[in-house]
Design an enzyme around this catalytic site. Sequence first.
Site, mmCIF file in Angstrom:
data_model
loop_
_atom_site.group_PDB
_atom_site.id
_atom_site.type_symbol
_atom_site.label_atom_id
_atom_site.label_comp_id
_atom_site.label_asym_id
_atom_site.label_seq_id
_atom_site.Cartn_x
_atom_site.Cartn_y
_atom_site.Cartn_z
ATOM 1 C CD GLU A 248 -2.966 -1.021 0.112
ATOM 2 O OE1 GLU A 248 -3.147 0.100 -0.428
ATOM 3 O OE2 GLU A 248 -3.576 -2.041 -0.223
ATOM 4 C CB CYS A 284 -2.993 6.503 2.615
ATOM 5 S SG CYS A 284 -1.722 5.837 3.696
#
Length: 477
Positions: A248, A284
Site C-alpha cells: 500500500e 493516505c
Amino acid sequence: MLNYNGYIEKLSEEAAETYALMNPHTKEEIIRIPECRGEQMEQAISRAEDGFEKVRYMTAFERSEILDKVSQIVSGHKRIFAETVAKEAGKPMKYALGEVDRTVQTLKFSAIEARKLEGESIPLDAAPNGAGRDAYTIFEPIGVIGAITPFNFPLNLVVHKVGPAIAAGNAIIVKPAEKTPLSAILLREALVEAGLPEDAYLVVTGDGPRLGEVLLNSKAIKKVTFTGSPEVGREIKSQAGLKKVTLELGNNSALYIDQSQKTRVDDIAKQAVTGSFSYNGQVCISTQRIYVHEQIIDEFIDLFKQETEKLVYGDPLDETTDLSNLIDEPSQERLLEWIEEAKQLGASVVAGSLQVEGGLEPTILKDVPREAKIYKEEAFGPVVIINTVRNSEEAINSINHSQYGLNAGVFTNNMKQALQFGHELNVGQVLINDLPTLRFDHMPYGGRKNSGYGYEGVKYAIQEMVNRKMISLNYKF
C-alpha cells in the site's frame, strides 16, 4: 493495567542501543525505544515459527473468539489507546479516538471472517475422463508474515495486517514505524490478554531498512505486507523473490464536483475540508486535488475557505484541536518548498501557506499547474489544490493524469455521468457522492500505478494470506 513498558523492557535487554521516542507536538521524550539488531529480528522470526505451530492448529472458532475478545479489550481501554496514538503520532484526540473505533471494527470484521474462509466444490467430471471424482478446495495459512507499518495510523493500519493474519491462522511480526511503535506493542499486549499465543504476534522496533532486510532475506517469512512510500515498495517487491507481497503505497486523491451539486455546495465544502485537513492531511487517502465545474467554482472556494478558517490549531490531547504539528521538521520544510514552487509556477494562495510552530496553516491553492510538485506528488500534509474544469471529460482526464491511483470521489446527480466516472477513472476505488477520503474497514482497498500492489480490507487481505489446496477423491477406484 494494559501498558507497553514490560514488552519494551524485554526488547531492551537484548538491544545494543535505544533511541528517544519524541512527542511530535511537544518535542518531549516519551520513552526510550530499543534499537533492535538484525539478530533480534532473526530470533523473533524463530519464535514466530513456534507461534505459528500453535495458532495454525487452533480452530476457526478459537481464532474468532480471540479476535472478538480483543475487540472488547481495545474498546474497554479506548482512552489509553487513543492517548498513545495522540502522543506518539501527534494525532488530535478527536481523530485518535476515531482510529480506535475503527480498530475495534477491524477486529470484529476479522473475527467474522475467521469463520467464513470457505473453499469450493469442483465438478471434475466436467473434463474428459473426470468421471467418478469429487474435488474440493481448502485454504491453509501460509506461515509467518512480516509487516512493515507507517506512522500515520499506528494502530488501525497495524490491525489491518494483524487481524487478517490471525484470522487465517498465521503468525505475524510487525516492524512499526520508528516514530510510532507504542500502539503496535499495546495491541500485542491486548491480544495476548485475549488468549493469543505469546509468539504468534511479535513487535520488533528499530531501523526500517536494516530490519526489513532481515525479513526479506528470511526463508521463514512467507509474505511481506508493507504500507509506505512507492520507492521502498518497489525495492521490497524487487527483493521479495517468491514471497507473497502486498504493498500500500503513495497517493494524491482527487475529488470532482459537478454543476448539478449547486444546491449542496455548502455541505460538500464542509465535508471536503474534513477530507483535506484531518490529521494535518497525513492520511493516505487525504483529499489533495479538487476539481470543480466552472459554474460553481467561485461559490465553492468561498465556502471552502470559510470552513477552513474555522479549524483550530493546538495540543493533540485537547479534543477541540483540529490541527497540530506535523510528524517532523523535514515534512514541514518540504511542504513549504512545494507551496513556494507552485506560487512561482502561477498558482494562487487562497488561504494558509505559513508555518505555525512545527506545523503548517491549512493551505488552499488554486490554479495549480500539472508540473508543480504539490500537484503531482503526495503532499501528506495540510495542503489542497482547487482547479477549475469545464466538463466531466476534462475532470476525468485531470484525475487520471497522476502517477497514483488509489481513491477518487465524485459528486454528481447525473447517473450516466456517475457510471462514466466509475468505469473510466483509473483508480482502485471510485466513491460516488462521497469523498475519496472515505474508507470502511471491510471494503476492498488497493491501488493502481504507483499506489500499490495487492489488496487490503479484512476479507481481501485474508485471501492473500493463505494457500489454496485442492483435494480430489476418486470414489470409483
